[in-house]
Design a protein around this motif. Structure first.
Motif, PDB file in Angstrom:
ATOM      1  N   ARG A   1     -51.892  15.806 -83.889  1.00 57.42           N
ATOM      2  CA  ARG A   1     -52.350  16.961 -84.678  1.00 57.42           C
ATOM      3  C   ARG A   1     -52.894  18.054 -83.752  1.00 57.42           C
ATOM      4  O   ARG A   1     -53.622  17.788 -82.806  1.00 57.42           O
ATOM      5  CB  ARG A   1     -53.454  16.510 -85.639  1.00 57.42           C
ATOM      6  N   GLY A   2     -52.515  19.278 -84.050  1.00 53.91           N
ATOM      7  CA  GLY A   2     -53.023  20.420 -83.299  1.00 53.91           C
ATOM      8  C   GLY A   2     -52.320  20.669 -81.976  1.00 53.91           C
ATOM      9  O   GLY A   2     -52.743  21.527 -81.213  1.00 53.91           O
ATOM     10  N   THR A   3     -51.267  19.917 -81.700  1.00 54.05           N
ATOM     11  CA  THR A   3     -50.516  20.125 -80.463  1.00 54.05           C
ATOM     12  C   THR A   3     -49.104  20.575 -80.819  1.00 54.05           C
ATOM     13  O   THR A   3     -48.644  20.362 -81.950  1.00 54.05           O
ATOM     14  CB  THR A   3     -50.436  18.832 -79.620  1.00 54.05           C
TER      15      THR A   3
ATOM     16  N   ALA B   1     -46.846  17.880 -82.438  1.00 56.93           N
ATOM     17  CA  ALA B   1     -47.263  17.240 -83.691  1.00 56.93           C
ATOM     18  C   ALA B   1     -46.057  16.616 -84.387  1.00 56.93           C
ATOM     19  O   ALA B   1     -44.983  17.222 -84.466  1.00 56.93           O
ATOM     20  CB  ALA B   1     -47.936  18.245 -84.609  1.00 56.93           C
TER      21      ALA B   1
ATOM     22  N   GLU C   1     -53.777  16.347 -95.730  1.00 53.74           N
ATOM     23  CA  GLU C   1     -54.335  17.581 -95.184  1.00 53.74           C
ATOM     24  C   GLU C   1     -55.630  17.969 -95.896  1.00 53.74           C
ATOM     25  O   GLU C   1     -56.548  18.499 -95.271  1.00 53.74           O
ATOM     26  CB  GLU C   1     -53.301  18.704 -95.233  1.00 53.74           C
TER      27      GLU C   1
ATOM     28  N   TYR D   1     -58.253  15.791 -94.341  1.00 46.61           N
ATOM     29  CA  TYR D   1     -58.576  16.301 -93.006  1.00 46.61           C
ATOM     30  C   TYR D   1     -59.491  17.527 -93.113  1.00 46.61           C
ATOM     31  O   TYR D   1     -60.502  17.628 -92.406  1.00 46.61           O
ATOM     32  CB  TYR D   1     -57.298  16.644 -92.237  1.00 46.61           C
ATOM     33  N   ASP D   2     -59.153  18.468 -94.010  1.00 40.58           N
ATOM     34  CA  ASP D   2     -59.968  19.670 -94.189  1.00 40.58           C
ATOM     35  C   ASP D   2     -61.364  19.323 -94.703  1.00 40.58           C
ATOM     36  O   ASP D   2     -62.361  19.906 -94.264  1.00 40.58           O
ATOM     37  CB  ASP D   2     -59.293  20.638 -95.164  1.00 40.58           C
TER      38      ASP D   2
ATOM     39  N   ASP E   1     -63.696  12.907 -82.507  1.00 43.50           N
ATOM     40  CA  ASP E   1     -62.380  13.359 -82.062  1.00 43.50           C
ATOM     41  C   ASP E   1     -62.044  12.573 -80.807  1.00 43.50           C
ATOM     42  O   ASP E   1     -62.906  12.367 -79.948  1.00 43.50           O
ATOM     43  CB  ASP E   1     -62.409  14.846 -81.710  1.00 43.50           C
TER      44      ASP E   1
ATOM     45  N   GLY F   1     -55.416  14.420 -80.649  1.00 42.92           N
ATOM     46  CA  GLY F   1     -55.715  15.040 -81.933  1.00 42.92           C
ATOM     47  C   GLY F   1     -56.178  14.090 -83.020  1.00 42.92           C
ATOM     48  O   GLY F   1     -56.418  14.508 -84.147  1.00 42.92           O
TER      49      GLY F   1
END
Length: 184
Positions: free
Chosen positions: A23-25, A28, A68, A71-72, A143, A150
């Motif tokens: 995630r975030g790369t 992904a 998602e 995650y948020d 993290d 991620g």
């Protein structure tokens, strides 16, 4: 299709969030791209499996959206920010669905049943997320220290100093890199 899902994040909802690998790369990778992958995740992590029915495309989209939303929700709770209404609503809706029901069979074994196995397991995931964001354990969500990973995980170590989502992958890679740097 044989899928290897990562386990060991410490909570069901965190293992579910990890189905978006890296995630975030730029690398992904979606681990729940289709109905077969979602059914495999449910079979691996849930107490019931979708034996007689494959999840539909709409359930795959809902599962990805729930992931998602979780995650948020976690990100906002960890940072002290206001939770986005759509994320909160999505998780609350999923959590309100019926969950798998336990029953004892004639052999005295515990069995789990659900009319809608996919929906029921996703309800368990959503309820786990709601429990986590309202519990003191939220302070132990970390993290991964590997900037290319991620993933997030629950640090259940006694001192609360765990750095990697997995010592076998991210931790080992970091230690190898540090060793190579020291010995060059």
């Amino acid at each position: 299709m044989e899928t290897q899902f990562r386990q060991g994040a410490g909570r069901l909802c965190l293992d579910f969030v990890r189905t978006l690998r890296l995630r975030g790369t730029p690398e992904a990778a979606e681990e729940l791209p289709d109905a077969e992958a979602l059914a495999a995740w449910i079979a691996d992590f849930g107490p019931v499996t979708p034996k007689d029915s494959t999840p539909g495309h709409a359930q795959v989209v809902q599962a990805q959206a729930l992931r998602e939303g979780i995650y948020d929700l976690l990100a906002a709770a960890r940072s002290g920010d206001t939770v986005v209404q759509s994320a909160r609503s999505r998780v609350n809706r999923a959590a309100a669905e019926p969950v798998p029901q336990p029953r004892l069979d004639s052999a005295g074994q515990l069995q789990w049943t659900a009319d809608e196995p996919v929906t029921a397991v996703l309800a368990l995931v959503a309820r786990d997320a709601l429990d986590l964001v309202t519990s003191p354990m939220l302070e132990r969500v970390r993290d991964c220290a590997n900037p290319d990973c991620g993933a997030i995980f629950l640090d259940a170590s006694r001192p609360g100093t765990r750095r990697w989502c997995s010592m076998g992958t991210c931790g080992n890679q970091s230690k190898k890199a540090a060793f190579r740097t020291r010995h060059q």
